[in-house]
Design a protein around this motif. Structure first.
Motif, PDB file in Angstrom:
ATOM      1  N   LEU A 238      -7.349  11.946   1.607  1.00 33.42           N
ATOM      2  CA  LEU A 238      -7.204  12.510   0.195  1.00 33.42           C
ATOM      3  C   LEU A 238      -7.978  13.544   0.087  1.00 33.42           C
ATOM      4  CD1 LEU A 238      -7.273   8.847  -1.637  1.00 33.42           C
ATOM      5  CD2 LEU A 238      -5.331  10.138  -0.733  1.00 33.42           C
ATOM      6  N   GLN A 239      -8.861  13.739   0.600  1.00 25.94           N
ATOM      7  CA  GLN A 239      -9.662  15.010   0.293  1.00 25.94           C
ATOM      8  C   GLN A 239      -9.076  16.360   0.629  1.00 25.94           C
ATOM      9  OE1 GLN A 239     -13.328  14.981  -0.599  1.00 25.94           O
ATOM     10  NE2 GLN A 239     -12.491  12.910  -1.035  1.00 25.94           N
ATOM     11  N   VAL A 240      -7.913  16.154   1.714  1.00 22.40           N
ATOM     12  CA  VAL A 240      -6.970  17.464   1.957  1.00 22.40           C
ATOM     13  C   VAL A 240      -6.111  17.790   1.136  1.00 22.40           C
ATOM     14  CG1 VAL A 240      -6.066  18.497   3.915  1.00 22.40           C
ATOM     15  CG2 VAL A 240      -7.449  16.539   4.386  1.00 22.40           C
ATOM     16  N   GLY A 241      -6.410  18.461   0.251  1.00 24.57           N
ATOM     17  CA  GLY A 241      -5.689  18.765  -0.776  1.00 24.57           C
ATOM     18  C   GLY A 241      -4.496  19.940  -0.593  1.00 24.57           C
ATOM     19  N   GLY A 242      -3.461  19.958  -0.761  1.00 29.31           N
ATOM     20  CA  GLY A 242      -2.430  20.822  -0.802  1.00 29.31           C
ATOM     21  C   GLY A 242      -1.520  20.747   0.681  1.00 29.31           C
ATOM     22  N   ASP A 243      -1.808  19.713   1.548  1.00 31.98           N
ATOM     23  CA  ASP A 243      -1.221  19.618   2.602  1.00 31.98           C
ATOM     24  C   ASP A 243      -0.024  18.828   2.670  1.00 31.98           C
ATOM     25  OD1 ASP A 243      -0.467  19.150   5.348  1.00 31.98           O
ATOM     26  OD2 ASP A 243      -2.717  19.271   6.344  1.00 31.98           O
ATOM     27  N   PRO A 244       1.155  19.343   2.827  1.00 27.89           N
ATOM     28  CA  PRO A 244       2.404  18.560   2.554  1.00 27.89           C
ATOM     29  C   PRO A 244       2.619  17.195   3.770  1.00 27.89           C
ATOM     30  CG  PRO A 244       2.973  20.617   3.630  1.00 27.89           C
ATOM     31  CD  PRO A 244       1.387  20.609   3.283  1.00 27.89           C
ATOM     32  N   SER A 245       1.805  17.262   4.892  1.00 34.05           N
ATOM     33  CA  SER A 245       1.897  16.231   5.784  1.00 34.05           C
ATOM     34  C   SER A 245       1.170  15.028   5.469  1.00 34.05           C
ATOM     35  CB  SER A 245       1.140  16.695   7.076  1.00 34.05           C
ATOM     36  OG  SER A 245      -0.164  16.858   7.055  1.00 34.05           O
ATOM     37  N   ILE A 246       0.254  15.307   4.365  1.00 34.26           N
ATOM     38  CA  ILE A 246      -0.309  13.879   3.936  1.00 34.26           C
ATOM     39  C   ILE A 246       0.602  12.840   3.166  1.00 34.26           C
ATOM     40  CG2 ILE A 246      -2.236  12.830   2.412  1.00 34.26           C
ATOM     41  CD1 ILE A 246      -2.885  14.312   5.097  1.00 34.26           C
ATOM     42  N   PRO A 247       1.231  13.230   2.013  1.00 39.65           N
ATOM     43  CA  PRO A 247       2.307  12.597   1.635  1.00 39.65           C
ATOM     44  C   PRO A 247       3.321  12.011   2.296  1.00 39.65           C
ATOM     45  CG  PRO A 247       2.050  14.365   0.044  1.00 39.65           C
ATOM     46  CD  PRO A 247       1.138  14.752   1.432  1.00 39.65           C
ATOM     47  N   LEU A 248       3.911  12.990   3.290  1.00 40.30           N
ATOM     48  CA  LEU A 248       4.708  12.593   4.316  1.00 40.30           C
ATOM     49  C   LEU A 248       4.148  11.420   5.199  1.00 40.30           C
ATOM     50  CD1 LEU A 248       7.246  12.913   5.640  1.00 40.30           C
ATOM     51  CD2 LEU A 248       6.431  14.715   7.179  1.00 40.30           C
ATOM     52  N   LEU A 249       3.049  11.597   5.576  1.00 38.26           N
ATOM     53  CA  LEU A 249       2.401  10.556   6.299  1.00 38.26           C
ATOM     54  C   LEU A 249       2.478   8.974   5.675  1.00 38.26           C
ATOM     55  CD1 LEU A 249       0.694   9.145   8.618  1.00 38.26           C
ATOM     56  CD2 LEU A 249      -1.469   9.790   7.567  1.00 38.26           C
ATOM     57  N   PHE A 250       2.063   9.132   4.405  1.00 37.66           N
ATOM     58  CA  PHE A 250       2.154   7.725   3.551  1.00 37.66           C
ATOM     59  C   PHE A 250       3.473   7.416   3.266  1.00 37.66           C
ATOM     60  CE2 PHE A 250      -1.919   9.617   1.416  1.00 37.66           C
ATOM     61  CZ  PHE A 250      -2.794   9.051   2.410  1.00 37.66           C
ATOM     62  N   ARG A 251       4.432   8.338   3.137  1.00 34.84           N
ATOM     63  CA  ARG A 251       5.813   7.740   3.112  1.00 34.84           C
ATOM     64  C   ARG A 251       6.198   6.925   4.214  1.00 34.84           C
ATOM     65  NH1 ARG A 251       6.392  12.617   0.093  1.00 34.84           N
ATOM     66  NH2 ARG A 251       7.532  13.727   2.179  1.00 34.84           N
ATOM     67  N   GLN A 252       5.840   7.367   5.353  1.00 31.44           N
ATOM     68  CA  GLN A 252       6.371   6.960   6.633  1.00 31.44           C
ATOM     69  C   GLN A 252       5.778   5.679   6.649  1.00 31.44           C
ATOM     70  OE1 GLN A 252       5.039   9.729   9.462  1.00 31.44           O
ATOM     71  NE2 GLN A 252       6.971  11.084   9.434  1.00 31.44           N
ATOM     72  N   LEU A 253       4.370   5.347   6.278  1.00 30.11           N
ATOM     73  CA  LEU A 253       3.787   4.174   6.416  1.00 30.11           C
ATOM     74  C   LEU A 253       4.234   2.942   5.592  1.00 30.11           C
ATOM     75  CD1 LEU A 253      -0.008   5.602   7.018  1.00 30.11           C
ATOM     76  CD2 LEU A 253       1.848   4.784   8.837  1.00 30.11           C
ATOM     77  N   LEU A 254       4.767   3.587   4.644  1.00 25.01           N
ATOM     78  CA  LEU A 254       5.296   2.648   3.185  1.00 25.01           C
ATOM     79  C   LEU A 254       6.481   1.826   3.769  1.00 25.01           C
ATOM     80  CD1 LEU A 254       5.195   4.789   0.035  1.00 25.01           C
ATOM     81  CD2 LEU A 254       3.882   2.702   0.640  1.00 25.01           C
ATOM     82  N   LYS A 255       6.923   2.122   4.910  1.00 27.12           N
ATOM     83  CA  LYS A 255       8.153   1.431   5.880  1.00 27.12           C
ATOM     84  C   LYS A 255       7.601   0.714   6.672  1.00 27.12           C
ATOM     85  CE  LYS A 255      10.898   5.751   4.903  1.00 27.12           C
ATOM     86  NZ  LYS A 255      11.681   6.720   5.610  1.00 27.12           N
TER      87      LYS A 255
END
Length: 840
Positions: free
Chosen positions: A570-587
């Protein structure tokens, strides 16, 4: 003889009746006024009695001097007093202490969903976890150590408490007329005088006392400690190395031995608490600022800047005026993940117009340019900083420091021949003209405010974050890996963090990641703090994030550990890979991973996760449902709030309550939905759920609605829910641990020993008995045994602790992990759980 009633005239009877009625009606009307008059009389009598007490002038002078000093103990002191800009410090509420036989406290929705992460409090701030004031923390009658990363506000918390007590403001957790003694550890003469440990404090008070008070200062200080009125506030303990901390711990022992009634509050980093916990100090983590607190801070700053700074002649001549709404709007869009210190410096730079860039390190660089005089080369201050860090001397002798920077000292101007002749003696009775030497670099930096001078030739950087930043800039010119072998102290971690921000930390990252340090992963998490400030192209960044993702997905590991990996992302602001990682883990099909992924998606406000999160609101697991609802409310878009509203209207009974409690976190649409839910006359389950949601809103209108439901609703289930919520508001569960009694005086342990046919003696640690309780006791007895086992770090204890942590019971697992983390922070060598056959 018959008794006859006297005849009563009808007119007289009714006249008397009417007059009596009018009289008592008037009395009823003026009764509040009469009660107020009586109360005023009592108040005046108390004030008169108080004013009749003899005034201790020494104490009054001391309180005034302390208040003046405390009001300047913050970075913006050149601009504003502390009380003007203060955001009241809050502490992260620790999990309630479990005692066998005592009522089990009800968990709030956030408390039941968010892992307790004292070293990473930012996740708790996003979801508005429960916090307590410092006064509330002190109501447990324990000494306190404030933990937190550098810049989170530990010094300000001490200064705010000292200011309030100096003014005699009431504090529920402290006795009346408590007298604070606020001191930085660099001002103590350590090691302390064993016979007279108060000598250093007496000297400190005397330095600021009027001349006429000096003879009475020793008696004043000793009497305050002897009467138990003294509250010792020790600042700067978190800046020390382990060796320096041991000297402070020895000083505290001397004070406690001579004056056992003395209460103490001190500071520490989350990495090192050695000696403090064994003295029965209770660690409390500083809470990070919420979005509302940041906004309030910016509003205060704008008003004070316009009132005091913008009207100055120099400001009008040098600073271009920009509307504060525009400045605050830009700051609000960029202030995520900033500590209070960083937000203060960034705000200052934005308003002053000299901010050098958008990153946190740019705010530090901007302020350092204010503090370092123009004629002092940057290499000089960087060399000074790196030498203090390589020699592990956060508090140093200025004479030694001058040797470190002597190559940067300005040369004395050479005298010309005529000037040299003039400087020679001119005969008897003539004064010799001598050229004054120039001020040295160390004295110059003390005068500019970058360095702070203390008693007995001690000096330090005004804030460790400045020393750490400057050391990090210069560390690349030395052998950076040398700091890895240093003991745990904040200077080491700050220097590595800022080297990663402005230089090449690839070698450091490689060495940290190649060393396994189960079960706490401290090396990985230490390097994870570099991600926020590091350049995106850093070679070590990808491998580090891969390791964090691996830890996040390790099923069976404590959420207190995996949650730290989440917080690091969460400290890594502005990195698009972070939300993408969470979306993958939500499955994922794994429940705890779904919980963490949902919290992560909500924390980064990923609107693309709304559909996945909405599907999880109907998950059979209440924990996953809670995490999904909280995440949707955090995202705050219309679609996200509507998804939670649908659960409130159409979900199962427990799902509706979860949705309502989650909506309480959103002051806009969330609160509006709860107001509307109260008036849905045809759906009692919605009204019942709304009552629990309103119970989480600490505002008067919510309490009024609850009272209305309790009194006027026609359904008993709604009335009961409203009454339960009202009771929880008035008597919330205590998160303040009381002073732990000795094992031989613990009721539950004595009862458990009796069931085992054993006894508990005060002269022998009941280690075996506690281990038996951890192995075979009830769930409450297992968790309660950890309160004592945490101070018994022997190999046999670790074996049972690890077996319990990996046995599969989530609540016990998290409690054991907290104990092991605390042991490690005390300097205990925690073994690898693999050697006990678990934790692979």
């Amino acid at each position: 003889m018959r008794f006859r009633l006297p005849s009563i005239d009808d007119f007289s009877f009714w006249l008397g009746f009417i007059l009596a009625t009018v009289f008592w009606w008037v009395i009823a009307l003026i009764r509040p006024a009469l009660q107020q008059m009586a109360e005023n009389a009592r108040t005046k009598q108390a004030e008169k009695k108080e004013s009749a007490k003899p005034i201790n002038l020494v104490e009054e002078h001391y309180r005034q001097a302390l208040l003046l000093r405390a009001q300047g103990m913050h970075l913006a002191a050149p601009l504003f007093a502390l009380d003007e800009i203060l955001q009241p410090p809050r502490l992260l509420a620790p999990p309630p202490r479990i005692e066998p036989g005592a009522p089990i406290p009800n968990e709030d929705i956030v408390e039941a969903t968010i892992p307790y992460l004292p070293a990473w409090p930012e996740l708790a701030a996003v979801y508005q976890a429960k916090t307590i004031s410092l006064s509330e923390a002190m109501s447990g009658d324990s000494d306190i150590v404030l933990m937190g990363q550098t810049g989170i506000g530990k010094t300000v918390a001490l200064a705010a408490l000292a200011s309030a007590l100096a003014r005699r403001d009431p504090h529920p957790g402290l006795p009346e007329n408590t007298l604070p003694f606020l001191v930085h550890v660099a001002d103590l003469d350590l090691p302390a005088n064993k016979d007279n440990p108060l000598n250093a404090l007496i000297d400190l008070v005397a330095e600021k006392a009027p001349v006429l008070d000096l003879p009475r200062v020793p008696e004043f200080v000793r009497k305050a400690f002897g009467e138990g009125r003294a509250l010792l506030l020790l600042d700067g303990t978190d800046e020390l190395t382990p060796d320096g901390l041991k000297l402070v711990v020895d000083f505290i022992k001397l004070i406690k031995r001579a004056y056992p009634k003395t209460r103490i509050v001190t500071t520490a980093s989350t990495e090192y608490l050695d000696g403090l916990v064994s003295l029965n100090f209770v660690p409390f983590a500083m809470a990070a600022w919420t979005h509302a607190q940041r906004s309030e801070f910016l509003q205060k700053w704008a008003a004070l800047w316009e009132k005091y700074v913008a009207v100055e002649v120099w400001a009008q001549a040098n600073i271009e005026h920009v509307d504060s709404l525009l400045v605050n709007g830009w700051l609000q869009a960029t202030y995520a993940n900033l500590t209070p210190l960083e937000l203060t410096l960034k705000t200052w730079g934005a308003y002053a117009g000299d901010l050098r860039g958008p990153r946190p390190v740019d705010a530090l660089e901007t302020h350092l340019r204010r503090l370092v005089p123009a004629n002092v080369p940057s290499q000089a201050v960087e060399s000074l900083a790196v030498q203090t860090h390589l020699s592990t001397e956060p508090v140093f002798d200025p004479r030694r420091a001058r040797e470190w920077v002597k190559s940067f000292e300005p040369a004395e101007p050479a005298l010309s021949a005529p000037e040299a002749e003039k400087s020679q003696p001119q005969g008897k009775g003539k004064k010799q003209k001598v050229e004054a030497p120039s001020m040295g670099l160390i004295s110059t930096l003390i005068g500019s405010g970058l360095l702070t001078s203390h008693r007995n030739n001690r000096t330090r950087f005004c804030h460790p974050i400045f020393g750490g930043y400057l050391a990090g800039k210069a560390l690349g010119n030395f052998k950076p890996e040398a700091v890895l072998n240093q003991p745990p102290w904040i200077g080491k971690y700050l220097a590595m963090q800022y080297l990663a921000a402005v230089g090449n930390a690839a070698l450091l990252a490689e060495k940290l990641l190649e060393e396994l340090d189960r079960p706490l992963s401290r090396n990985l998490l230490s390097a994870a703090r570099w991600l926020r400030d590091a350049p995106p192209e850093a070679s070590w960044r990808g491998p580090l994030m891969a390791k964090l993702a691996e830890l996040l997905q390790q099923e069976g590991q404590p959420l207190g550990l995996r949650g730290q990996a989440l917080a690091a992302f969460l400290q890594v602001g502005g990195d698009p890979s972070i939300p993408l990682l969470f979306r993958q883990l939500l499955k994922s099909p794994l429940p705890e991973l779904l919980q963490l992924a949902a919290l992560g998606a909500g924390a980064v406000r990923d609107a693309k996760s709304i559909e996945l999160l909405a599907s999880l609101t109907r998950n059979p697991s209440p924990t996953i449902c809670r995490a999904a609802c909280l995440a949707l409310v955090s995202i705050e878009t219309e679609a996200a709030i509507d998804a939670v509203g649908a659960v409130l209207l159409q979900g199962e009974e427990h799902e509706r309550r979860i949705a309502a409690e989650a909506l309480a976190n959103q002051p806009g649409e969330g609160h509006a939905l709860l107001r509307e839910a109260v008036d849905l006359k045809d759906d009692l389950m919605v009204r019942r759920a709304a009552a629990y949601g309103l119970g989480r809103i600490p505002e008067a209108w919510a309490e009024e609605l609850l009272a209305k439901l309790q009194m006027e609703d026609t359904e008993w289930v709604v009335k009961n829910a409203a009454a339960e919520a009202m009771e929880a508001r008035k008597n919330p569960p205590s998160h303040v641990p009381k002073r732990l009694p000795p094992p031989a005086e613990s009721p539950w342990l004595i009862a458990f020993a009796g069931k085992q046919g054993l006894g508990v003696t005060p002269d022998k640690p009941p280690t075996d008995l506690l281990l038996r309780a951890l192995k075979s006791g009830t769930q409450e007895e297992k968790i309660a045994s950890l309160n004592y086992l945490r101070i018994m770090p022997v190999e046999g204890v670790f074996g049972v602790l690890f077996q319990s942590m990996y046995a599969g019971e989530p609540e016990l697992r998290e409690a054991v992990f907290r104990v092991i983390s605390e042991m490690a922070a005390r300097g205990v060598q925690v073994p690898d759980p693999v050697q006990f056959g678990v934790g692979h």
